[in-house]
Write a protein that holds these residues in place. Sequence first.
Motif, PDB file in Angstrom:
ATOM      1  N   ARG A  11       0.826  -1.211   0.000  1.00 36.82           N
ATOM      2  CA  ARG A  11       0.000   0.000   0.000  1.00 36.82           C
ATOM      3  C   ARG A  11       0.861   1.262   0.000  1.00 36.82           C
ATOM      4  NH1 ARG A  11      -3.215  -3.416   3.879  1.00 36.82           N
ATOM      5  NH2 ARG A  11      -5.007  -4.150   2.658  1.00 36.82           N
ATOM      6  N   ALA A  12       1.966   1.217   0.732  1.00 37.34           N
ATOM      7  CA  ALA A  12       2.868   2.374   0.751  1.00 37.34           C
ATOM      8  C   ALA A  12       3.486   2.600  -0.628  1.00 37.34           C
ATOM      9  CB  ALA A  12       3.968   2.156   1.793  1.00 37.34           C
TER      10      ALA A  12
ATOM     11  N   ARG B  55       0.972   4.233  -2.803  1.00 34.24           N
ATOM     12  CA  ARG B  55       0.778   5.645  -2.460  1.00 34.24           C
ATOM     13  C   ARG B  55       1.984   6.509  -2.836  1.00 34.24           C
ATOM     14  NH1 ARG B  55      -1.143   3.274   2.575  1.00 34.24           N
ATOM     15  NH2 ARG B  55       0.853   3.822   3.526  1.00 34.24           N
TER      16      ARG B  55
ATOM     17  N   GLU C 256       4.899   6.238  -1.378  1.00 30.43           N
ATOM     18  CA  GLU C 256       5.625   6.525  -0.144  1.00 30.43           C
ATOM     19  C   GLU C 256       6.775   5.548   0.107  1.00 30.43           C
ATOM     20  OE1 GLU C 256       2.614   6.310   2.804  1.00 30.43           O
ATOM     21  OE2 GLU C 256       1.486   8.040   2.039  1.00 30.43           O
TER      22      GLU C 256
ATOM     23  N   ARG D 101      -4.145   0.705   6.443  1.00 34.42           N
ATOM     24  CA  ARG D 101      -4.307   1.767   5.470  1.00 34.42           C
ATOM     25  C   ARG D 101      -3.998   3.123   6.070  1.00 34.42           C
ATOM     26  NH1 ARG D 101      -9.908   1.749   2.968  1.00 34.42           N
ATOM     27  NH2 ARG D 101      -8.877   3.150   1.535  1.00 34.42           N
TER      28      ARG D 101
END
Length: 290
Positions: free
Chosen positions: A16-17, A20, A22, A290
């Motif tokens: 997920r990072a 994003r 990130e 999240r």
Amino acid sequence: MMSGAGLPAAWPERIRALARGELAPVVPRRAATVLLLRDTAPGGGPAVHMLRRRASMAFAAGAYAFPGGGVDPRDERPVRWAGPALDDWAGLLGVGPAAAQAVVCAAVRETFEESGVLLAGPDEESVVADTTGEDWEADRAALVAHDLAFADFLARRGLVLRTDLLRPCARWITPEFEERRYDTWFFLAVLPAGQRTRDVSGEADRTAWLRPAEAVAGYDRGDLMMLPPTIAVLRDLLPYDSADEAMAAGSARDLTPVIATATVDASGEIVLTWPGHDEFTRVAPGGEGR
């Protein structure tokens, strides 16, 4: 490793990072691994030499694998070379000549370091017959400790690297969201006459010769832990009735890199896939991390 239904604990948030923006992917380290083959009883098909990585290892602890490891920068040093020209190896592996030499040298060096088997000989048509003496063991230990460069080892013993004994069969790259990443080429090689594998790897707590069908069955039962590339290349060996047959087929294998891709939807659900290998598809539900 991937025989369970879910993902390793650290993966969902890292995926997920990454989605994003990130997380900056780690640059993969070039590596090589070798499936040493030998024929079993008539009709029994080939067997492959496998190691079980120690539970204390930071990467793939407890997993069954093949001898192999990362490229040493010194693997680019000139060596006496038998087999396809370096430019041919570069075209086959999809990298420049210097990188191709390093990958091939790493394959042979790591096989010697982790199994005692050496794909080299006094000339272009022979192979060292025995590597079990104390002097060989001293050199093997020096290579493992990085006290001796592989090129210097070969030169001091007057040996030729027998690259003609290797057949590349696959290339896998660790997913972008992993902390430890490797760009790994897999090779096939037949155990040279007179040599034998030894349980010398400090990274393994068990070694075994397993027929591919035997290893695959153990994985499918959940008895043998393996990373996706390991079980995938073992499945590729199932059709072959001999080591020579597997080697002959290796020349035509697709070396397009296999790398996992992950998609994250609006709910945070993750779908992780390996192109061409549906059995490894994994789904992590949304709403967490999240």
